[in-house]
Design an enzyme around this catalytic site. Sequence first.
Site, PDB file in Angstrom:
ATOM      1  N   GLU A 175       3.080  -4.711  10.700  1.00 19.12           N
ATOM      2  CA  GLU A 175       1.608  -4.970  11.154  1.00 19.12           C
ATOM      3  C   GLU A 175       1.657  -6.086  12.340  1.00 19.12           C
ATOM      4  O   GLU A 175       0.679  -5.921  13.151  1.00 19.12           O
ATOM      5  CB  GLU A 175       0.862  -5.334   9.820  1.00 19.12           C
ATOM      6  N   LYS A 232       2.670  -5.434  -4.978  1.00 15.51           N
ATOM      7  CA  LYS A 232       2.587  -5.285  -3.604  1.00 15.51           C
ATOM      8  C   LYS A 232       3.875  -5.633  -2.748  1.00 15.51           C
ATOM      9  O   LYS A 232       4.636  -6.463  -3.072  1.00 15.51           O
ATOM     10  CB  LYS A 232       1.593  -5.987  -3.028  1.00 15.51           C
ATOM     11  N   HIS A 278      -4.028  15.129  15.202  1.00 13.45           N
ATOM     12  CA  HIS A 278      -5.195  14.542  14.627  1.00 13.45           C
ATOM     13  C   HIS A 278      -4.991  13.994  12.896  1.00 13.45           C
ATOM     14  O   HIS A 278      -5.939  14.087  12.133  1.00 13.45           O
ATOM     15  CB  HIS A 278      -6.206  15.507  14.332  1.00 13.45           C
ATOM     16  N   SER A 281       2.322  -9.846  -2.157  1.00 15.17           N
ATOM     17  CA  SER A 281       1.040 -10.397  -2.178  1.00 15.17           C
ATOM     18  C   SER A 281       1.077 -11.787  -2.807  1.00 15.17           C
ATOM     19  O   SER A 281       1.609 -11.948  -4.111  1.00 15.17           O
ATOM     20  CB  SER A 281       0.196  -9.229  -2.515  1.00 15.17           C
TER      21      SER A 281
END
Length: 470
Positions: A302, A295, A162, A289
Site C-alpha cells: 500500500e 488482521k 475489467h 492492526s
Amino acid sequence: MSAPKPSQTVSRSGRFSKGPAEEVLKFSESVSFDWRLWRHDIIGSMAHARMLKSIGVLTAAELQEILEGLGKIGEEIEDGNFEWKTELEDVHMNIEAELTKRVPAGAKLHTARSRNDQVALDMRMWMREEIVDVMAELHTLQLAMVQLGDRNKETLIPGYTHLQRAQPVYFAHHLLAYVEMLDRDKGRFRDTFERVNVCPLGSGALAGSTLKLNRKMVAEELGFVNLEDEPVISRNSMDAVSDRDYIVEFCSAAALTAVHLSRLSEDLILWSSSEFDFIRISDEYTTGSSLMPQKKNPDMAELTRGKSGRVIGNLMSLLTLIKGLPMTYNRDLQEDKERLFDTADTLRACLRIMAGMIGHITVRHENCLDAASDPVLLATDLADWLVEQGVAFREAHHLVGAVVGVSESLNRPLDKLRASDLKKIDKRLTKQALEVFNIKRAMERRQMTGSPGVKEVRKQIKFWKNELKD
Ligand code: ARG
C-alpha cells in the site's frame, strides 16, 4: 581590500556593504539538502584544479595545497566532523570557503567557474551513480519476480480484464508481464544516462570564460566519455547552465517505474485479500492492526502504491518549475534538488522493499487453481474449436454465447453439458467440443510466442533467468 567578514558570504564580498538578513539566509539556503552533493563537488573541484594547473593558472605547489585541502575536508565530511554553515548558502560555497580559510591557493579555485556550471556538474555526477544504482535495484526486483514465477511455474490463475475473470494464465506469466515493464524502465534509465553524461564545466555563469580552459581534460578525468572513450562536453554554455532536461528525464523514468510498482502493489493487495487468497505475504513484510487482532495487512504494498503519488508529483513540480524560466540560470532552479533527491530516494526504497517482499510470498496453489478452473474461462477456446471446424468467428462467438446461456439456465457447468444440450444449439457442436475444457490441454495449446502456454512460459522463464544472471 579586507578579507570577507563572516556575515558577508563569499558571493557577496566587495559589492555588498551589509550581510543578508537572517530570514533571507533561511529562505534561500540550500546546504541543508544539497550537502549530499559534497563528494561530487570535491571531485569536480579537484579535476578543475588539475586543469587550472595544466593551463598555468595554478603552480604545482598551489595545486598540491588545494588537493590536500579538499581531501582533508572530504574526510571530515565523511566522518561527520565538518560544520555546515547556513550563512554560506550551499554546498559549493561551504567547501570553497573552508578550503580558502585553510589554504591561500583556495582563492584561485573558482577561476573561470561559476556555481551555475558547478551545480550542473555536481548534479550530473550524482545522477550517474543513482542511475547505476536504480538499474541494479530494478535488476534485483526482476530477478525476485522471475524466481517467484519459477518456484510456482505449475500454478494457474485466472487472467482478468475489467477485474472479471477472463482466461486462465500461468501465475508466472502474470509476473513476467511486470518483468517486461521493469525492463523497459531499465532501458529508459539507460537512455537517460547518455544525456546526463555530458560535462558542463567551463560554461561559467552562462558565457564561458576568456581564459583558455581545457574542458576536455576535465571531462575525461571525471568520466564524461562516450563508448569510444572520447570526452563529451556541452556545446552551448547557455544551455549547459540552464538545462534541467536530464533531471526531468530521470524523474519521468522514475514516475513510470513507480506507476509500474503501484500496479504490482495493487495486484499483490488483491491477491492477498481473503476474497482472492492467492498469496500469503510473510509476517516480516506485513503489519498488524492496533485494534483488530486478526488482521495482517499488506502495508508495504500500500505504501509503495501511495508513494508513487509523490514520485509523479515531483515530476509535475519540475516541469512546472522550468516552464516559464527565461534563459539562463535563475535561482528557481535550486528547487530542482529536493524533487530529484526525493524521487531517487523514494523510488529506490520502493524497489528494495518490493524485491524483499516478493521473496517472502507463498502462493496458495489450490486456491489459484480453483479460481482458474472454472470452465467458462475456456469459452473462447470453444469458439476457436468451432473456427477450426470451419465456422466463421462471429458465428462461433454467437454460438458459444448461446452455450454459456444454456449452461447458466440449466445450472450446469460448461464442461458438464450433455451432448444433447449442445446439439440443440447447433449440430456442429459435437461431443468432442467438450474436450476443450480440459485445462491442461488448453494450456498446452497456447504455443505462440507471448502466449501463456506451458512451453512458452517455461521458455520465457528460462530467457529471463539467462538474461538476468550476473
Ligand atoms: N545553490 C544553487 C542552486 O542549487 C547553486 C547555484 C547558485 N547560483 C547562483 N547564481 N546563485 O541552484
